[in-house]
Motif scaffolding. Sequence first.
Motif, mmCIF file in Angstrom:
data_model
loop_
_atom_site.group_PDB
_atom_site.id
_atom_site.type_symbol
_atom_site.label_atom_id
_atom_site.label_comp_id
_atom_site.label_asym_id
_atom_site.label_seq_id
_atom_site.Cartn_x
_atom_site.Cartn_y
_atom_site.Cartn_z
ATOM 1 N N CYS A 3 0.830 -1.212 0.000
ATOM 2 C CA CYS A 3 0.000 0.000 0.000
ATOM 3 C C CYS A 3 0.862 1.258 0.000
ATOM 4 O O CYS A 3 0.439 2.307 0.509
ATOM 5 N N VAL A 8 -5.096 6.367 3.481
ATOM 6 C CA VAL A 8 -6.097 5.510 4.107
ATOM 7 C C VAL A 8 -6.753 6.227 5.283
ATOM 8 O O VAL A 8 -6.062 6.826 6.121
ATOM 9 N N VAL A 101 -8.343 4.744 0.302
ATOM 10 C CA VAL A 101 -8.957 3.654 1.060
ATOM 11 C C VAL A 101 -9.736 4.222 2.240
ATOM 12 O O VAL A 101 -9.251 5.104 2.947
ATOM 13 N N VAL A 103 -11.608 2.621 5.618
ATOM 14 C CA VAL A 103 -11.908 1.470 6.467
ATOM 15 C C VAL A 103 -12.896 1.932 7.526
ATOM 16 O O VAL A 103 -12.547 2.699 8.434
ATOM 17 N N ARG A 157 -10.729 1.837 -2.521
ATOM 18 C CA ARG A 157 -11.213 0.678 -1.785
ATOM 19 C C ARG A 157 -12.004 1.140 -0.556
ATOM 20 O O ARG A 157 -11.617 2.101 0.127
ATOM 21 N N GLY A 245 -7.358 -3.321 0.828
ATOM 22 C CA GLY A 245 -7.125 -1.908 0.548
ATOM 23 C C GLY A 245 -6.055 -1.658 -0.499
ATOM 24 O O GLY A 245 -5.818 -0.511 -0.885
#
Length: 307
Positions: A3, A8, A101, A103, A157, A245
């Motif tokens: 990554c 993220v 990304v 999460v 993602r 991700g």
Amino acid sequence: MICEDRVVIVTGAGRGLGRAHALEFARQGAKVVVNDLGVSLSGESGGGGADGPAQAVAEETAEEIRAMGGDAVADCSDVAADEGARRLVATALDRFGRLDVLVNNAGFLRDRMLVNLSEEEWDAVMRVHLKGHFLPLKHAGLHWRAESKAGRPVDARVINTSSGAGLLGSVGQGNYSAAKAGIVGLTLVAAAELGRYGVTVNAIAPAARTRMTEQAFAATMAAPGIGQFDAMDPGNVSPLVVWLGSAESAAVTGRVFEIEGGRICVMEGFRRGPAIDGGTRWDAARLGPEIAGLLAEAARPEPVYGA
């Protein structure tokens, strides 16, 4: 470094699974926005003691990432409020210039048997889990849609956090189970809607030792002896989240993965099973034997946790 240079956002990243995810993303080269409100296990702000103040909880994980040579920023936005979710996405864009990304992980518990569950306890859990997934997903999706329509490539993602309770049910957790089941439905819809913009959306159903599970499953989630594999370490879940991700997972979307220790299982959810078509409206008096025949052919449901 699968990554490397990806940006993220991890919600609920001050402790437990979220913290483990943030650290693993950093180890794999990502820049991380560490989001956490620093609330207590049941969601009250200013929990005090080990809960700590909001800024300190998020900043502690961010500082840990910086100490290992990574790049991270703490964020204390309320992801279950529209303005907070918008501000969270803006933090990533302002600090790092992009977002790759998301999460969604933040949550807390208000466990009760259904007949004892208050409306406030129902609403609070629905708000943080289900609404707290929807709003960051909406604002990240708005950004990625705009990027795609502007002709800029998107390879984004989203990893949502469901639970075995949402997939199979859990006694004493009607609100939590309903919210986590809703997250699966949201994941499927988002995967279908956002794929055209270069976004994949998947969900995990993790089992690990965190604040949310240590009391309910104390006997089975105790740490093992020295030298033994700790199947309940939250860090066991993070490699799957990080892979989902990464650019490598581009072909995977609309899936739910159960993960515990070293075991990963693709959950298959509702699928059409045995069926019968009478060709016209059914007579209720005739349905008993027909339904019995269908159920005899169908797979037996998995047991509810705690039943």
